[in-house]
Enzyme design. Structure first.
Site, PDB file in Angstrom:
ATOM      1  N   THR A   1       0.818  -1.204   0.000  1.00 47.02           N
ATOM      2  CA  THR A   1       0.000   0.000   0.000  1.00 47.02           C
ATOM      3  C   THR A   1       0.863   1.270   0.000  1.00 47.02           C
ATOM      4  O   THR A   1       1.824   1.377   0.769  1.00 47.02           O
ATOM      5  CB  THR A   1      -0.920   0.003   1.236  1.00 47.02           C
ATOM      6  OG1 THR A   1      -1.540  -1.282   1.333  1.00 47.02           O
ATOM      7  CG2 THR A   1      -1.976   1.091   1.126  1.00 47.02           C
ATOM      8  N   SER A   2       0.516   2.191  -0.886  1.00 47.25           N
ATOM      9  CA  SER A   2       1.159   3.503  -0.935  1.00 47.25           C
ATOM     10  C   SER A   2       0.059   4.544  -0.972  1.00 47.25           C
ATOM     11  O   SER A   2      -1.040   4.272  -1.448  1.00 47.25           O
ATOM     12  CB  SER A   2       2.017   3.638  -2.203  1.00 47.25           C
ATOM     13  OG  SER A   2       3.089   2.737  -2.172  1.00 47.25           O
TER      14      SER A   2
END
Lengths: 258, 258, 258, 258, 258, 258, 258
Positions: free
Chosen positions: F40-41
């Site tokens: 996740t970013s």
């Protein structure tokens, strides 16, 4: 699909670079089908000049039909009409114009009509022999007056061939049109007579989709694009709607009887 | 399709770059089929010169048959005729002309007939060995007079081979024509006799589709294109319709008996 | 098809760039089949010189067999014959000639025979390893006299290999010919004896299709092309029909007994 | 085919650019099969020098076996032998020679043996990773003496790997040969002993196809090609048939007992 | 094959340029399988320096194992080991060396370790995204000392990714090795302790194929290649067999208990 | 696979250059699946500046997680994070950096954030329209401060599109993250609040795999990479673990209640 | 899928370079499907000027809809809107801008609207005829004022054709929009009336997904992007939300009744 093709042969029709066992290129045949679905275009030659014309089909009230061209000037002495895929036609017409300009620059004189038809046909031939491309889905009619005063009409085919014609039509109405040409064309007809024949032919085609005779006649100036080049002036002249209407009015009785 | 081909072998015939287990290139064979569907063309050599001729089939009244060429001048001393796909033939004839011009510029003399046939055959060979293209669907007959005065007739095939002939025909009438050649050709015949034989052969082919003998004879000047090159003048001369008619008239009785 | 191939392996035979599980290149094998269908060609070496010869099959009365070459001069000291696809052979022979000219220009001396065979074999190898092309469907026999006076005969194969031979035949008559070579070839035979052996072999092959013994013998000068290069003169000499006939006459009795 | 391959995996074996689910390149494996069908070649290193040798199979009386090379000089200090497809081997040997010449020009000294093996292996690797080509169907044994006096034997594989060996054989007799190497090779053997071991091994392989012991021994000088490079002289020396015969005679009793 | 793959998905695994519906590149996965079959290689970093080591498997008595490298110097301050296809690894190591030399020339200083791992990973990425090639079937471990004195270990994968590790092993013994690393690695261990741990790990892997404990220990100096780079000296030092043996002797008791 | 796909349509999903009958590019969809599997970013914009952050998953004790970057500086005023295939992301980030440097050189000023997102999206578009390549399996979030002081966050997709966002997350936790954004994001939040929201979101994602609340909170400084750019300073600042810990401690109670 | 396609024809729809037996390019048809899924865009011409507008769909609260453009300025006198794949549209709009700048530089005057539509259509045509690429999945509406003061609206299609329209809509709402155009468009309407008609049409489309009438009206300034170019000023003017709101308020009663 106009021709019978046994299912076991379909494998030969995926590329223009594959001959069928009978020596045919099916992809070229299929490209001809694209031509046969196009709007009808035609060309006639007379001793006095040539006529190029095309049907502009009514495709809805939003289309600005006045701003759509179906016949184009290549040079003062040559015009062109086409039937088939519009984008393909445009590309080849641009190519023909570029060639003509270069020819004038190199040789100081306009190219003969056949040479223009030939260079376009050469491009088409290349697209039937080399892989990774498809044939052009378009036929073109080049009509014009040669530097020596002779008049010429050529049709280039998707396969890269071209033929000389006295009068010829292409597109969805080509059968109707060519039958009428065979019946009414005379080598000694005047340019004016050729223009009238052209309008009769396009009327016959348009009437097929317009029930009402009056309406069909009335729509002719809108739905017909017509140009001529005289041997005398050698200028590509596109007729105005008013001019078309005038001719239509003069042959109204004949149209009624078609 | 003229040859039997078991269904399990069809997988070898999709590209000229694939040999069948028997060592054949099926795509080249299929290209030959395109040749066999072409209009009949032929060439003859005599001690006095060579004759090149071709049938121009009647393909409807709208076609301007006078404006369609089936035989072409390559150089003063060489002519060519072809059978098969028209666009392919045109490309190769252009190539042969370019080669001839370059040869004259480079060496200051016209190329021998065989050299012209060979460079065209070399192009054809390349199109049978490299991927992404198809073989040329055309055979060409090059006929001419060599700088040393010998007369030559060569046929180049779709596969890239060429052979020397005394007389040879290609296209849909090739079987009829070549049988007549085998029967009537003589090495010592004069050019005039060769022209007459040519007309007899093309008459025999045309008569197959024209029931009426008179009509078939009458159509010859329209439907035959014929040129000759004499050893003496080394000039490619295309005969006029009148000239053809004159010869036809002189052999009318013989034609009637065919 | 000379070799058994189970149907489940056929998938490996569509490109020269695919090995079969057994490490074979089927396309190269198939190209060999093209060679085996070619006209018979052969080469012999003796201490005095080399002989190159080829059968020219009778392919109808219209072919000008005198104008068709099956053996070619590469340089004064090297000749070549081939069997298989004619267009492919021509391309490689041109290549060999170009190489020889360049070699003379660069090094001021003629190349050894092996070097010419090798550069041609290198081209062939490349066409078996790179995609988008097919192997050359032709075998060539290079025969000649080296600058050091040794005589050499090499055969290059479609797969890019070449071997040195004392005497070797290729093409449709190769089995008959090579069996006769194995029986009659002697290292110490004179060039004249080699020429006679050549004619006997080609006679044996021609007689297979010509029932009549006399006719077969009589046709030899027409149907055989034969050249030799002597160690002494190092000049590629093609024998005339008369010269061939003279030798044929001198061995007529032996031919009758074959 | 030496390895089991379930039918559903065959789809991974059509190109060297496709990994199988197990991480294998089947086309590279198949290329190894081509190597295994080649004529046996081998190399040995001793403290005094290296031996390179190869079997030359009897392939009929017409082949000029004396004119066929199976081992080649790369440079004074390096020799090479190969097994597999002849054309492929020739191309790589030419490449190695070119590299060696360039290295000498650039650096003024001969390249180490490993560097030559490495550049050839680099070419082979490239042919396993890029599309449109096939791997090389050949293994090569490079044997030589390094500038520092050490002796080296390298085998390059179709997949682009190379390994250093004390002694190694490749080709159809590789199993027999390598088993004999494992049994008889000693690091401290003299060059002469290595030559004798080489002849014993090749005899063992040849005897498999020649029933008669005497004949097999007698054929050795004809069917064996053998070269050596000593640390002292660093010159690639190919033994003459007489020299081979002399050694064979000296180990005749041992050969009889094999 | 380590992962389950339903048969209907196999069609996505023929090229690295095709995503499976799950967003995977199967060809990259398969390339990983090639890595998992390679000889075990590993790298460790400590505050004092890095260790690179590799197993050299016994592959028969003829192989000159002393002459085969599994770990290479890239520059004074960087070493590399690999697992997977040897030819692929060699190409990438050459590339890394070239890059390092160019970097020194351009910037006057050695490149950081990560930059070298990155440029190699960039090449690998390109081979997973462009058609006509296959991914590299190799993983590499770059270990070294940066200009700022920090120690680094990077692993580059076939898919073009790279990660930084404290200690990592690749190849067929990677599971055993990495489990031992997880158990015994400490950030504060000395370089000497890292070398000992390395030997214990490679012993554990070798013992799996060598039944006898004594033999396995004795073979370590032969079958292990080990180099280190200290932060102080920044020189790639490969240990001699004697030096390896000395360390092995010092941990003999520990090895016996594994 | 998140979308239903009837089996008969699978034939359209082998190349990004083939439209399905519904006008979709399946390969682009599949590339999105690679994004959804990534770490996740996320990016947020506030009036005061932007925040870029990413989860660094624990992938075993041997990985040196401190040495792995998930967010990168493009220029002083722009940062980037990505989700999907690491190699692909790296290539595009390099490209963005090169573009930025060139832009500064050419125009003497930093490029606006959108322009950087656009050139990267242009590269991605090209990889969906041209054959022989695959789409990039990566999404990127570019966040930064424009020369005019406005803050911007753009997401570029595998298909070549990009959109402007107030706050956006990509990767395996994108659903959780974006739901929290929708609930808690306010246009008028301060940069400090945005940082706190970021940490809450990444905590929520990490907690999913870490049962123990305390452990999950404690791991945040290790497993979160976070940078910000203020409108005032326009400098890409990556927070230290200590700085992250300080913020985490300040919101500990809120985290406990999630 | 809007058109019926018998299963046996599917084999013709894998590449734009393959004609179906009916002369169609299925890939071009499929690209049209991508257009039909796009957000609705439209263009109108009046005597006073042209209007370009587009729907901006609500795609979640995180998207910064104010920062997303659906209509673009090509030059002062030309604007463009598109429907279909965003990346494809962006590429072509960039191309149109580059062309316009070059045209001004070369000729010192702005290009006519049709010329810009034509060069974009030429690029599209090329992507339907050459292999290894896919057609552009986007239609564009170019609207503008020509140097001669005439107003023009052109739509370019994925197949490379373009047509002139009085008013036209593309995208998912094109049917609704074009029906309303056919009903309400008048050639003599003022620019203000055209703007009002545009808002009514987009309202009708938006209301389909927003149940509440009030809400739909309220959302118009947010969800509609609208620009105009007057014949007088020849400046591309994008209306502000406030300006849109003002017009919406003035036609509120009419909207309520739709």
């Amino acid at each position: 699909m106009a021709f019978p093709m046994p299912p076991h042969q379909t494998a030969y029709d995926r590329a223009a670079t594959i001959f069928s066992p009978e020596g045919d290129l099916y992809q070229v045949r299929y490209a001809f089908e694209a031509v046969k679905k196009g709007w009808t275009s035609l060309g006639i030659k007379t001793k006095d000049g040539v006529v190029i014309a095309a049907e502009k089909r009514f495709i809805g009230p939003l289309v600005d039909i006045d701003d759509i061209d179906k016949i184009y000037k290549i040079d003062d002495h040559i015009g062109v009409a086409f039937a088939g895929m519009g984008g393909d036609g445009r590309i080849l017409i641009d190519y023909a114009r570029m060639f003509t300009v270069r020819h004038r620059l190199l040789y100081g004189e306009p190219p003969p009509v056949e040479l223009v038809a030939k260079v376009v046909a050469d491009v088409k031939q290349a697209y039937t022999q080399h892989g990774g491309v498809r044939p052009f889905g378009v036929a073109l009619i080049f009509a014009g007056v040669n530097p020596d005063g002779t008049t010429k009409v050529y049709r280039t085919d998707p396969g890269g061939q071209y033929f000389s014609f006295k009068a010829i039509a292409i597109g969805s109405g080509e059968q109707v049109a060519n039958e009428m040409f065979e019946k009414h064309y005379r080598s000694d007809m005047s340019l004016e007579e050729a223009i009238k024949l052209t309008l009769k032919i396009l009327y016959a085609i348009i009437r097929k989709t317009v029930e009402d005779t009056e309406k069909a006649i009335a729509s002719l100036p809108e739905q017909v694009e017509l140009a001529y080049i005289t041997v005398k002036d050698r200028m590509f002249i596109k007729m105005t709607k008013e001019q078309v209407k005038e001719v239509v009015d003069s042959i109204r009785d004949e149209l009624m009887q078609l």
